[in-house]
Scaffold this active site. Structure first.
Site, PDB file in Angstrom:
ATOM      1  N   LYS A  62     -25.369   4.429   0.900  1.00 18.17           N
ATOM      2  CA  LYS A  62     -24.285   4.850   1.714  1.00 18.17           C
ATOM      3  C   LYS A  62     -24.306   6.078   0.830  1.00 18.17           C
ATOM      4  CE  LYS A  62     -20.308   2.946   0.533  1.00 18.17           C
ATOM      5  NZ  LYS A  62     -19.062   1.941  -0.037  1.00 18.17           N
ATOM      6  N   SER A 112     -16.229   0.584   3.852  1.00 22.75           N
ATOM      7  CA  SER A 112     -16.537   2.079   3.601  1.00 22.75           C
ATOM      8  C   SER A 112     -18.299   2.096   4.002  1.00 22.75           C
ATOM      9  CB  SER A 112     -16.396   2.715   2.520  1.00 22.75           C
ATOM     10  OG  SER A 112     -16.632   2.087   1.181  1.00 22.75           O
ATOM     11  N   SER A 168     -15.558  -3.209   1.326  1.00 27.30           N
ATOM     12  CA  SER A 168     -16.643  -2.298   1.742  1.00 27.30           C
ATOM     13  C   SER A 168     -18.260  -2.732   1.943  1.00 27.30           C
ATOM     14  CB  SER A 168     -16.671  -1.084   0.948  1.00 27.30           C
ATOM     15  OG  SER A 168     -15.564  -0.116   1.118  1.00 27.30           O
TER      16      SER A 168
HETATM   17  C1  LIG Z   1       2.127   5.651   7.895  1.00 21.03           C
HETATM   18  C2  LIG Z   1       1.973   5.084   6.719  1.00 21.03           C
HETATM   19  C3  LIG Z   1       1.614   3.480   6.765  1.00 21.03           C
HETATM   20  C4  LIG Z   1       0.726   3.428   5.646  1.00 21.03           C
HETATM   21  C5  LIG Z   1      -0.199   1.998   5.663  1.00 21.03           C
HETATM   22  C6  LIG Z   1      -1.156   2.174   4.624  1.00 21.03           C
HETATM   23  C7  LIG Z   1      -1.972   0.973   5.059  1.00 21.03           C
HETATM   24  C8  LIG Z   1      -3.481   1.062   4.425  1.00 21.03           C
HETATM   25  C9  LIG Z   1      -3.824   2.009   3.489  1.00 21.03           C
HETATM   26  C10 LIG Z   1      -4.902   2.025   3.118  1.00 21.03           C
HETATM   27  C11 LIG Z   1      -5.963   1.286   3.564  1.00 21.03           C
HETATM   28  C12 LIG Z   1      -7.227   1.606   2.596  1.00 21.03           C
HETATM   29  C13 LIG Z   1      -8.295   0.837   3.205  1.00 21.03           C
HETATM   30  C14 LIG Z   1      -9.431   0.921   2.315  1.00 21.03           C
HETATM   31  C15 LIG Z   1     -10.649   0.010   2.652  1.00 21.03           C
HETATM   32  C16 LIG Z   1     -11.552   0.269   1.430  1.00 21.03           C
HETATM   33  C17 LIG Z   1     -12.673  -0.706   1.564  1.00 21.03           C
HETATM   34  C18 LIG Z   1     -13.526  -0.405   0.217  1.00 21.03           C
HETATM   35  N1  LIG Z   1     -13.888   0.939  -0.261  1.00 21.03           N
HETATM   36  O1  LIG Z   1     -13.987  -1.161  -0.427  1.00 21.03           O
END
Ligand SMILES: CCCCCCCC/C=C\CCCCCCCC(N)=O
Length: 540
Positions: free
Chosen positions: A151, A226, A250
């Site tokens: 990646k 990701s 990810s």
């Molecule tokens: C309008 C505001 C609503 C806020 C809701 C927020 C919900 C989610 C926030 C962040 C999600 C991040 C997802 C990250 C996934 C990452 C996976 C990884 N790098 O291993």
């Protein structure tokens, strides 16, 4: 007062009333739960219907595979190269041609080094031809001549390392991440880097530098994030193996959405320097690097390479007697923020459970306490990770805020993706988690699961409530990744196992989780499920 209470409790009539009250409260809670999940499911249906209308007749699929080499495991290819049944040059060239073929449809590769890779493959062939005992490379260089991808966020010498951010658009890596160096030392040849979300922080692989990557099973669908580019390139046979990383799903999320295998190892096994923006090897963290591949047999040798000297912490040489394994399974996380687990994914879980019941004689259904708070727990533990998102997102040029970026967005001046702005909103405006509650809930869950799994148990857990969604639909279901991130919170090993396709032709599967350092159990179960259900399915 005390006496009165005692009398109350002694009175059988009162006792009956109390338990009736309790039962009514329980019933009311259950009805409320059913009501909320029904409303949530209805919302998901409406969202899906709108996206379906928009995307109808827009589906494209990757072209058929004409070269049989692309279908083989890396282990088999490496063996053939060592035995001179095929040259490394032919193998590398075959995968490069496939990368070029699928790139037009998937937009998955962000930078390549095809010419240098072919030159390196020719050197491998020379080495093998003049070596007195090429078979010995099985131990010293198990992936000799095998092409791989990684990646964009993993540093690889000479490659761009933008993290999908406009603020780093010209940054090139002077050195390899330690894990990339490990695989090169094991004989792997890096051919390309693939797409990610901005700073790896979203569940779709789209950013303002490279655009959006499409799912090989249906180009109107997401590849996840990701390591979304890695999931897509492995599933479409552009590379046999890859190195990904996982702080919140990810590795497993893109492996699931693209129907391939992905393993997040136990805590602290893989060195982290050069993975993302990390400068240290073994900070205490929820993150691990790990393999994504289309054949289960490649998981074990690739994991061995990626953990280096930490191999002594695992029991990868210990045979696993599947008949004596203890199988646990959970059907829903219980988090009301998440969608309900779909019928096809319930069926996939049931098939896996039934198959193992046939081997072990039993499987125990569980509901682990605390999985209903998966996202909140992950959100709390993210505050303990090195680096602050509000700083990192501008490449530390300044500390930005949700407010500033929303103003920029509305005046068409934002350099950030909407996903990054959502993360800023989450950071800046949503209430912080209570540390005492988060730490206690995590500890309880960890102890409960450890007690169940011991050193001979595995948990089958849904990969996600839903299969790969339409592009952009993740904005309406941002919490579904809770099914993956809970195992980052716990730091348990978790393997994503593909179990075929649903009626829409999209991959289904489950996660196989074990207690810390029992990764060999996850891998043995993954191999068994592959042989029972067929594993990766050719998307073309
Ligand atoms: C309008 C505001 C609503 C806020 C809701 C927020 C919900 C989610 C926030 C962040 C999600 C991040 C997802 C990250 C996934 C990452 C996976 C990884 N790098 O291993």
């Amino acid at each position: 007062m005390c006496k009165a209470q005692d009398n109350k409790a002694d009175n059988p009539h009162q006792k009956q009333q109390l338990s009736l009250g309790k039962a009514l409260k329980q019933l009311a809670l259950e009805l409320l739960w059913i009501f909320i999940t029904q409303i949530h499911s209805l919302f998901d249906l409406v969202v899906d219907f709108c996206f379906k209308l928009y995307y109808q007749n827009k589906i494209r699929k990757v072209g058929p595979i004409k070269n049989k080499l692309l279908l083989e495991s890396a282990v088999d290819l490496a063996e053939k190269i060592r035995n001179k049944k095929v040259t490394a040059e032919e193998v590398v060239q075959s995968f490069i041609e496939r990368c070029k073929e699928v790139q037009e449809i998937l937009n998955v590769i962000v930078e390549d080094r095809y010419e240098q890779a072919i030159a390196e493959a020719k050197e491998v062939d020379k080495l093998i031809n003049k070596h007195p005992d090429p078979a010995s490379f099985k131990i010293t260089k198990p992936f000799l001549g095998i092409p791989f991808t990684t990646k964009e966020s993993n540093e690889a010498k000479g490659f761009l390392h933008t993290m999908g951010s406009m603020f780093r658009r010209d940054y090139r890596s002077p050195e390899d991440a330690t894990v990339i160096g490990y695989l090169k030392s094991a004989g792997g040849i890096i051919i390309a880097k693939t797409n990610i979300p901005e700073l790896n922080m979203w569940t779709e692989s789209r950013n303002n530098l490279y655009g959006q990557t499409n799912n090989p099973y249906d180009t109107t669908r997401t590849v996840g994030g990701s390591s979304g580019g890695e999931g897509a390139i492995i599933a479409s046979c552009g590379a046999p193996i890859s190195i990904a990383s996982d702080i919140g799903g990810s590795i497993r999320m893109p492996a699931f959405f693209n129907g391939v295998f992905g393993h997040k190892p136990s805590e602290g096994l893989t060195p982290m320097k050069g993975v993302g923006l990390r400068e240290n090897e073994y900070d205490i963290s929820m993150v691990e690097a790990g393999p994504i591949c289309k054949k289960a047999v490649d998981l074990d040798p690739l994991l061995r390479v990626l953990i280096g000297d930490n191999i002594s912490k695992l029991k990868l040489d210990q045979p696993v007697d599947l008949k004596t394994l203890q199988i646990f399974y959970q059907e829903e996380s219980g988090d009301i923020r998440c969608s309900k687990v779909s019928g096809s994914l319930r069926k996939a879980m049931k098939n896996a459970v039934d198959h193992f019941k046939g081997i072990t004689g039993a499987a125990t259904k569980v509901k682990l306490p605390g999985t209903e708070y998966s996202y909140r727990l992950w959100r709390y533990w993210m505050t303990k990770e090195v680096g602050e998102f509000n700083q990192n997102i501008t490449n530390k040029q300044y500390r930005t805020t949700a407010k500033a970026e929303l103003v920029n967005l509305l005046t068409f001046r934002s350099q950030l993706t909407l996903a990054a702005i959502i993360k800023l909103i989450d950071n800046d405006y949503l209430p912080k988690e209570n540390s005492e509650w988060a730490e206690k809930t995590t500890e309880n869950l960890k102890v409960e699961l450890l007690n169940k799994l011991g050193d001979n148990g595995v948990l089958f857990y849904p990969s996600s409530p839903l299969t790969a969604g339409y592009h952009y639909s993740a904005y309406f279901k941002p919490f579904n990744f809770g099914y993956w991130c809970i195992f980052n919170v716990l730091k348990f090993p978790a393997c994503q196992v593909p179990l075929g396709l649903d009626k829409n032709g999209l991959p289904v599967g489950i996660q196989v989780v074990a207690a810390p350092y029992q990764d060999h159990l996850c891998l043995a179960v993954a191999r068994e499920l592959e042989s029972a259900f067929g594993g990766w399915v050719n998307p073309s």
